[in-house]
Design a protein around this motif. Structure first.
Motif, short mmCIF file in Angstrom:
data_model
loop_
_atom_site.label_atom_id
_atom_site.label_comp_id
_atom_site.label_asym_id
_atom_site.label_seq_id
_atom_site.Cartn_x
_atom_site.Cartn_y
_atom_site.Cartn_z
N ARG A 199 -12.79 -8.41 -15.04
CA ARG A 199 -13.05 -9.22 -13.85
C ARG A 199 -12.53 -8.55 -12.58
NH1 ARG A 199 -14.22 -10.55 -9.84
NH2 ARG A 199 -14.42 -12.58 -8.81
N THR A 241 -16.46 -6.66 -9.07
CA THR A 241 -17.21 -6.70 -7.81
C THR A 241 -17.41 -5.29 -7.25
OG1 THR A 241 -16.25 -8.87 -7.41
CG2 THR A 241 -17.34 -7.83 -5.55
N PHE A 297 -9.29 -2.03 2.12
CA PHE A 297 -8.55 -1.30 1.08
C PHE A 297 -7.93 -2.34 0.16
CE2 PHE A 297 -5.48 1.69 -0.77
CZ PHE A 297 -6.33 2.75 -1.01
N GLY A 298 -8.79 -3.26 -0.31
CA GLY A 298 -8.32 -4.34 -1.18
C GLY A 298 -8.99 -4.23 -2.53
N ASN A 299 -9.15 -5.38 -3.18
CA ASN A 299 -9.71 -5.38 -4.54
C ASN A 299 -11.10 -4.75 -4.58
OD1 ASN A 299 -11.73 -7.13 -6.33
ND2 ASN A 299 -9.84 -6.82 -7.45
N VAL A 300 -11.99 -5.24 -3.75
CA VAL A 300 -13.39 -4.81 -3.81
C VAL A 300 -13.53 -3.36 -3.36
CG1 VAL A 300 -15.67 -5.26 -2.85
CG2 VAL A 300 -14.21 -7.18 -3.47
N SER A 331 -6.08 -3.78 7.36
CA SER A 331 -6.08 -4.62 8.56
C SER A 331 -5.42 -3.91 9.75
CB SER A 331 -5.36 -5.94 8.28
OG SER A 331 -4.07 -5.67 7.81
N ASN A 370 -10.58 0.01 13.20
CA ASN A 370 -11.60 -0.58 12.35
C ASN A 370 -12.96 -0.57 13.04
OD1 ASN A 370 -11.21 -1.73 9.59
ND2 ASN A 370 -9.27 -2.31 10.52
N ALA A 407 -16.30 -4.06 3.50
CA ALA A 407 -15.77 -4.72 2.29
C ALA A 407 -14.50 -5.49 2.62
CB ALA A 407 -15.51 -3.66 1.22
N ALA A 408 -14.45 -6.04 3.85
CA ALA A 408 -13.24 -6.78 4.21
C ALA A 408 -13.58 -8.17 4.77
CB ALA A 408 -12.43 -5.99 5.23
N LEU A 409 -14.31 -8.18 5.87
CA LEU A 409 -14.43 -9.43 6.64
C LEU A 409 -15.88 -9.78 6.95
CD1 LEU A 409 -11.95 -8.49 9.48
CD2 LEU A 409 -11.44 -9.96 7.53
N MET A 424 -20.41 -5.40 0.84
CA MET A 424 -19.52 -5.86 -0.22
C MET A 424 -18.73 -7.10 0.21
SD MET A 424 -20.38 -4.02 -2.66
CE MET A 424 -19.18 -4.56 -3.86
N ASN A 440 -18.55 -10.82 2.12
CA ASN A 440 -19.53 -11.89 2.30
C ASN A 440 -19.84 -12.03 3.78
OD1 ASN A 440 -20.00 -12.96 -0.35
ND2 ASN A 440 -17.90 -13.75 -0.32
P1 NAD Z 1 -8.62 -8.28 -0.47
O1 NAD Z 1 -7.76 -9.27 0.18
O2 NAD Z 1 -8.18 -7.67 -1.76
O3 NAD Z 1 -8.89 -7.05 0.53
C1 NAD Z 1 -9.29 -7.26 1.85
C2 NAD Z 1 -9.08 -5.98 2.63
O4 NAD Z 1 -9.48 -6.23 3.98
C3 NAD Z 1 -7.62 -5.53 2.71
O5 NAD Z 1 -7.56 -4.14 2.57
C4 NAD Z 1 -7.21 -5.92 4.13
O6 NAD Z 1 -6.20 -5.04 4.65
C5 NAD Z 1 -8.52 -5.72 4.86
N1 NAD Z 1 -8.53 -6.45 6.13
C6 NAD Z 1 -7.97 -7.66 6.41
N2 NAD Z 1 -8.15 -7.95 7.72
C7 NAD Z 1 -8.82 -6.91 8.24
C8 NAD Z 1 -9.29 -6.61 9.54
N3 NAD Z 1 -9.07 -7.43 10.57
N4 NAD Z 1 -9.98 -5.45 9.73
C9 NAD Z 1 -10.20 -4.61 8.68
N5 NAD Z 1 -9.76 -4.83 7.45
C10 NAD Z 1 -9.09 -5.95 7.23
O7 NAD Z 1 -10.05 -8.97 -0.60
P2 NAD Z 1 -11.23 -8.59 -1.57
O8 NAD Z 1 -11.15 -9.42 -2.79
O9 NAD Z 1 -11.32 -7.11 -1.67
O10 NAD Z 1 -12.49 -9.17 -0.75
C11 NAD Z 1 -13.06 -8.45 0.33
C12 NAD Z 1 -14.38 -9.09 0.72
O11 NAD Z 1 -15.23 -9.14 -0.40
C13 NAD Z 1 -14.27 -10.56 1.21
O12 NAD Z 1 -15.30 -10.76 2.18
C14 NAD Z 1 -14.62 -11.36 -0.02
O13 NAD Z 1 -15.13 -12.64 0.31
C15 NAD Z 1 -15.69 -10.47 -0.62
N6 NAD Z 1 -15.89 -10.69 -2.05
C16 NAD Z 1 -14.89 -10.51 -2.93
C17 NAD Z 1 -15.13 -10.69 -4.29
C18 NAD Z 1 -14.07 -10.45 -5.31
O14 NAD Z 1 -14.39 -10.49 -6.50
N7 NAD Z 1 -12.83 -10.14 -4.92
C19 NAD Z 1 -16.41 -11.10 -4.73
C20 NAD Z 1 -17.43 -11.26 -3.79
C21 NAD Z 1 -17.16 -11.05 -2.45
#
Ligand code: NAD
Length: 410
Positions: free
Chosen positions: A185, A189, A219-222, A243, A279, A293-295, A315, A317
């Motif tokens: 899981r 994504t 630089f998060g999960n996705v 961020s 950014n 893949a962040a916001l 990536m 939403n």
């Molecule tokens: P996460 O919290 O693991 O990572 C988010 C990343 O965005 C971090 O690296 C953070 O530093 C960065 N970030 C935060 N604010 C920022 C800014 N102002 N400018 C630039 N970067 C910024 O989140 P995630 O799970 O990787 O999700 C990222 C996106 O993917 C979201 O839109 C989420 O809705 C979407 N998403 C996630 C999943 C999932 O399975 N995790 C599934 C579908 C969609």
């Protein structure tokens, strides 16, 4: 800049696709609004002994294809329109990737960083006390989202089981592995996005030889799993950001080294051999592929004309506003929409639900193999609709999804 209402964006995306494929007008009108949404008030005893009231929402958009499904986010800025839009996108995401779920989403107005672990648990359990009559394994299946974790799902599941008497683990997905979660899981994504990317390359809709440069916002999960898998395929990760800002090297950043650097220094800034960028600059770099893949709402009418990438893989939403979409269509920049690109997460959520319902345990290899087949099939369906209607990937994905939902609507 005027605030962009995500619910209005979602509806306008559907309207556009419906017009192209001449979809049933009455059904489309029904699909513009959620079946039901609830707003709840959650009284929580804080560590200080005082009581605080938190506000929460659950939106159930459409269940023609199966139980409502979608995450619960904890954020100080959550609002009803955001939750309604996200539940709407979940219906279409599940339909485009053929997961037998409808769309749901929830949220609580709270900054979890300001809560103690005990307060966080009481908020989580308090929310379930208010919504448990409208959720369940065959009714509505919540999951984690922004700022919610496997641990929070564990508390919610426990509360649900106590209140409803239903012992099924399948009421929530995104649970920790020792509490009924699924292998694969975490990476689903990001890897799913790369499976779609591979299909775009194969389709030759965009010419992307190995060595093409990719800029990834986040630089998060996705984003990290996307970067890791794309680098393995021979693409250059030219930029990454968090961020606080980003780093850029047109010759390619070594993902493993960046990961180690971020772990030790806590930031990406000043990564050796790279240039620090903002950014906003990351989005406009001279790269072939851009991966927000962040916001949400980062590609707008204001910066769309400055984007140099040939391909955008959404990536996050809702990263692209309708205004930016028009510019990209005119400039022939291909946009793989969020409802397809990031659907890997919900595919594996469905596998988790299925394993819980049937008392099965799948290996990580089984999960990723199923995911690859399912998401590549979805891409093929969308590509076929794109060619048939001579339209964008986004419109094609909406057409495929809307047709599947409408078929099942009473
Ligand atoms: P996460 O919290 O693991 O990572 C988010 C990343 O965005 C971090 O690296 C953070 O530093 C960065 N970030 C935060 N604010 C920022 C800014 N102002 N400018 C630039 N970067 C910024 O989140 P995630 O799970 O990787 O999700 C990222 C996106 O993917 C979201 O839109 C989420 O809705 C979407 N998403 C996630 C999943 C999932 O399975 N995790 C599934 C579908 C969609």
């Amino acid at each position: 800049m005027a605030t962009i209402n995500p619910f209005e964006t979602a509806k306008s995306q559907l309207e556009q696709a419906a017009e192209i494929a001449r979809l049933d007008k009455n059904k489309i009108e029904q699909l513009k609004n959620p079946d039901r949404y609830v707003e709840v008030s959650i009284p929580v005893k804080m560590d200080s002994g005082e009581q605080k009231i938190f506000k929460g929402f659950r939106s159930q958009h459409n269940n023609a294809r199966g139980p409502y499904k979608g995450g619960i986010r904890f954020h100080q800025d959550v609002n009803l329109d955001e939750v309604r839009a996200l539940s709407f996108w979940m219906s279409f995401k599940n339909a485009v990737v053929s997961v037998p779920f409808g769309g749901g989403k929830g949220g609580i107005i709270v900054n979890p960083k300001e809560l103690s672990p005990g307060e966080l648990e009481r908020v989580s359990r308090g929310f379930i006390k208010k919504i448990y009559p409208v959720i369940g394994p065959e009714v509505d299946v919540p999951a984690p989202d922004v700022n919610t974790t496997g641990q929070i799902m564990g508390w919610m599941l426990d509360e649900y089981q106590k209140l409803s008497g239903n012992k099924s683990m399948a009421t929530f997905t995104g649970k920790s592995l020792d509490n009924g979660g699924s292998l694969g899981r975490e990476e689903a994504t990001g890897f799913g996005g790369v499976y779609v990317f591979e299909e775009v390359v194969k389709s030759k809709v965009v010419d992307l030889p190995q060595g093409s440069k990719i800029a990834i916002q986040g630089f998060g999960n996705v984003s990290t799993f996307f970067a890791q898998a794309a680098e393995k395929l021979g693409y250059k990760i030219a930029a990454l950001s968090d961020s606080k800002g980003g780093i850029y090297n047109p010759e390619g950043l070594s993902f493993e080294k960046v990961l180690a650097y971020k772990k030790s220094s806590g930031a990406l800034k000043d990564f050796p051999g790279s240039k620090n960028i903002s950014n906003a600059e990351l989005l406009e770099l001279p790269v072939e592929v851009l991966v927000p893949a962040a916001l949400e709402n980062v590609l707008t009418g204001d910066n769309a004309s400055k984007i140099k990438a040939k391909l955008i893989v959404e990536m996050a939403n809702g990263p692209t506003t309708p205004g930016a979409d028009m510019v990209f269509a005119a400039k022939n920049i291909a946009v793989i929409p969020d409802i397809l690109a990031n659907s890997g997460g919900v595919c594996v959520s469905y596998y988790e639900w299925h394993q819980n319902m049937h008392n099965e345990k799948w290996s990580r290899e089984q999960v990723l193999e199923k995911l690859s087949v399912q998401i590549k099939r979805a891409f093929a369906d969308v590509l076929e609709a794109k060619n048939k209607h001579k339209t964008t990937f986004r419109n094609a994905a909406y057409i495929v999804a809307a047709q599947r939902i409408i078929e099942q609507m009473p």
